[in-house]
Write an enzyme that holds these catalytic residues in place. Sequence first.
Site, PDB file in Angstrom:
ATOM      1  CD  GLU A 156      -5.181   5.231   4.142  1.00 37.87           C
ATOM      2  OE1 GLU A 156      -4.399   4.530   3.311  1.00 37.87           O
ATOM      3  OE2 GLU A 156      -6.149   5.008   4.256  1.00 37.87           O
TER       4      GLU A 156
ATOM      5  NE  ARG B  43      -8.312  -9.069  -3.467  1.00 35.56           N
ATOM      6  CZ  ARG B  43      -9.337  -8.343  -2.948  1.00 35.56           C
ATOM      7  NH1 ARG B  43     -10.643  -8.823  -3.451  1.00 35.56           N
ATOM      8  NH2 ARG B  43      -9.606  -7.729  -1.710  1.00 35.56           N
TER       9      ARG B  43
ATOM     10  CG  HIS C 195     -11.733  -1.131   9.217  1.00 40.11           C
ATOM     11  ND1 HIS C 195     -12.192   0.165   8.871  1.00 40.11           N
ATOM     12  CD2 HIS C 195     -11.434  -1.002  10.474  1.00 40.11           C
ATOM     13  CE1 HIS C 195     -11.829   1.023   9.859  1.00 40.11           C
ATOM     14  NE2 HIS C 195     -11.246   0.340  10.797  1.00 40.11           N
TER      15      HIS C 195
ATOM     16  CE  LYS D 154      -3.722  -2.463   0.256  1.00 39.04           C
ATOM     17  NZ  LYS D 154      -3.738  -3.472   1.599  1.00 39.04           N
TER      18      LYS D 154
END
Lengths: 165, 502
Positions: B201, B293, B236, B116
């Site tokens: 983040e 994907r 999440h 990421k």
Amino acid sequence: MKYVTTIDDREFEIEVVDERHIRIGDRLLQVDFESVSGQPVFSLLLDGKSYESFVYQGDEDWQVLLRGRQYQVNVEDEREKRLKAAAGGGVAEGGEFHLKAPMPGLVVSVLVEEGQEIQKGQVMLILESMKMQNELKAPRDGTMGRIRVKAGESVEQKQTLLSLQ
Amino acid sequence: MFKKVLIANRGEIAVRIIRACRELGIDTVAVFSEADRNALHVRYADEAYLLGPAPSRESYLRADKILDIAKQSGTDAIHPGYGFLAEREDFAATCAELKINFIGPKPSSIAAMGDKGKARATVIKAGVPVVPGTEAVGNMTDEDLLKTAPTIGFPLLIKATAGGGGKGMREVKSLEEMPTLLQSARREAESSFGDGNVYLEKLVEGARHIEFQIMADSHGNVIHLGERECSIQRRHQKLLEEAPSPFLDDELREKMGSVAVKAAQAVDYVNAGTIEFLVDKDRNFYFLEMNTRLQVEHPVTEMVTGVDIVAEQIRVARGRQLSYTQEQIQTNGHAIECRVNAEDPFNGFMPSTGRITHSLLPTGPGVRVDTGVYPGFEITPYYDPMIAKLIVWGETRAQAILRMRRALEEYRIVGVRTNIPFHQTLMDSHRFMGGQFDTRFVEERFSMEGSSEIKNSSAEIAAILATLVAHKQTERSAQIVRRNERDTSNWKWVGRWERMHR
């Protein structure tokens, strides 16, 4: 036969009068109750209204799946209820609470120590299952008794993990 | 076209891929763990081979074994599905070395988007807006992260670099709680992905999770198939997805779509992929990550565009051009997908294991169910709790909601607890109906208590049902023990009764 049936904290007094009638409270209702093809699937016609449900016996109570919702139902006949009262109901409240694994998994961490004062809702143990970590919390206040597992240990469903006094 | 495709996955997605292959006239090879011997994908495939014991590290994550089976069975392509090996650069690279087609992007694209941190750096270069966070690429130590955190500001998120599905992700409110959370995030990331690296983040509050499905071929064509709204999440993990998003207008849709295409182009992408964005209440959008994907929620896009994404993936992997241009992609109506998980919503969404004794699937107009389970199937603790995806289509969002309500009511699963009651409560929620929600909705403003009124009205019926069944059982046992006018002994009577009820 008269029954006292409990869902959560709600009690229903239900009398099975005969094969076609029940009495709930002071209402006499007409019932048509059939098991579908020998499975735990039941069709109930209650005063002309149609209900389909799955009813099967759990470890301590009945599981009823009705309109997509699952109910945990405790059914006691009058005799059972009287016996329980005579044996002194409510002992469980003050007695020892054994935290059992709700599913097989891996103990990630034990967050309490023996002898520690525990508050209701406090996370006692983290159990990993289905790739998710699940927090197992104290159902009431108490003192931590014996801890039977340690981090990294695999446990089976219903295995006692720790005891709360 | 390929002759034989190995599906390196399990459950509903393996079944979904087998279906696409079959329609394309391609033979299929399934792989399975000891726990999955009786799984549907094993029964549906043309060939099936045992990988190893139940834990995924010893079965579905064993790339070496899967490649051996591919060679032995004469497979010319491997479809990884989602999860497991789908985003492993080394796996895709080994497939290429062995001259087996990997139905997915190039190893270099997986590498660029899989980490990421690197992904952020790549898309920033392409002019794509990102959520503020750690820009450092590589493995950051706890010390580095603790030092950087205050410069980003709290609340923030610790995220696994190899992450997905909310695993290895923790929300941090203050610096004090960060060391403990770093530890648990790394531990979960390590056990889920075999990689304990994490990054930070900023937590965009009140944000919606909106993602764009893109498709790209090896001839330089990249298109997007519109967006999916995935804001209904818990810890999440997505629980419900819909297309199109009730939050976007045509202008923002076009803008985000073209940015999504740009992000895919930045990594020379080929195959199906998803660009995830966070959109704040002022309609500012930020790149979150790219999933290189197929995704769990791909059916909602299929329902509104009419594109068979899996078939298109296979065609593109074979070197064909995309079947559609951007102009040909038109969306029609509204689709909603509910993830049906073996979790108990009345008990903190605790996973539920056991045997599915009965399962009746909803059908009827506009309803699709993708599942890998059936009555008698055992839900084990080894894999994700998702057991089915219930997808509906309607001409409008309102019709889709009504149809979903109907389908959820028809769906019967007995033996394990499921989150169907959660979805039912959600469908009754005024905020959901009004499209007024963000990614925090389920955790902060939603309660299963919302269903108490409906629950109470049915509780009496449930009580009657349980009482009648219990009464019947009591009567039967009374017949056994009671000395009555029967012409035979109790033992014989019990034997006869058992035979009759077998």
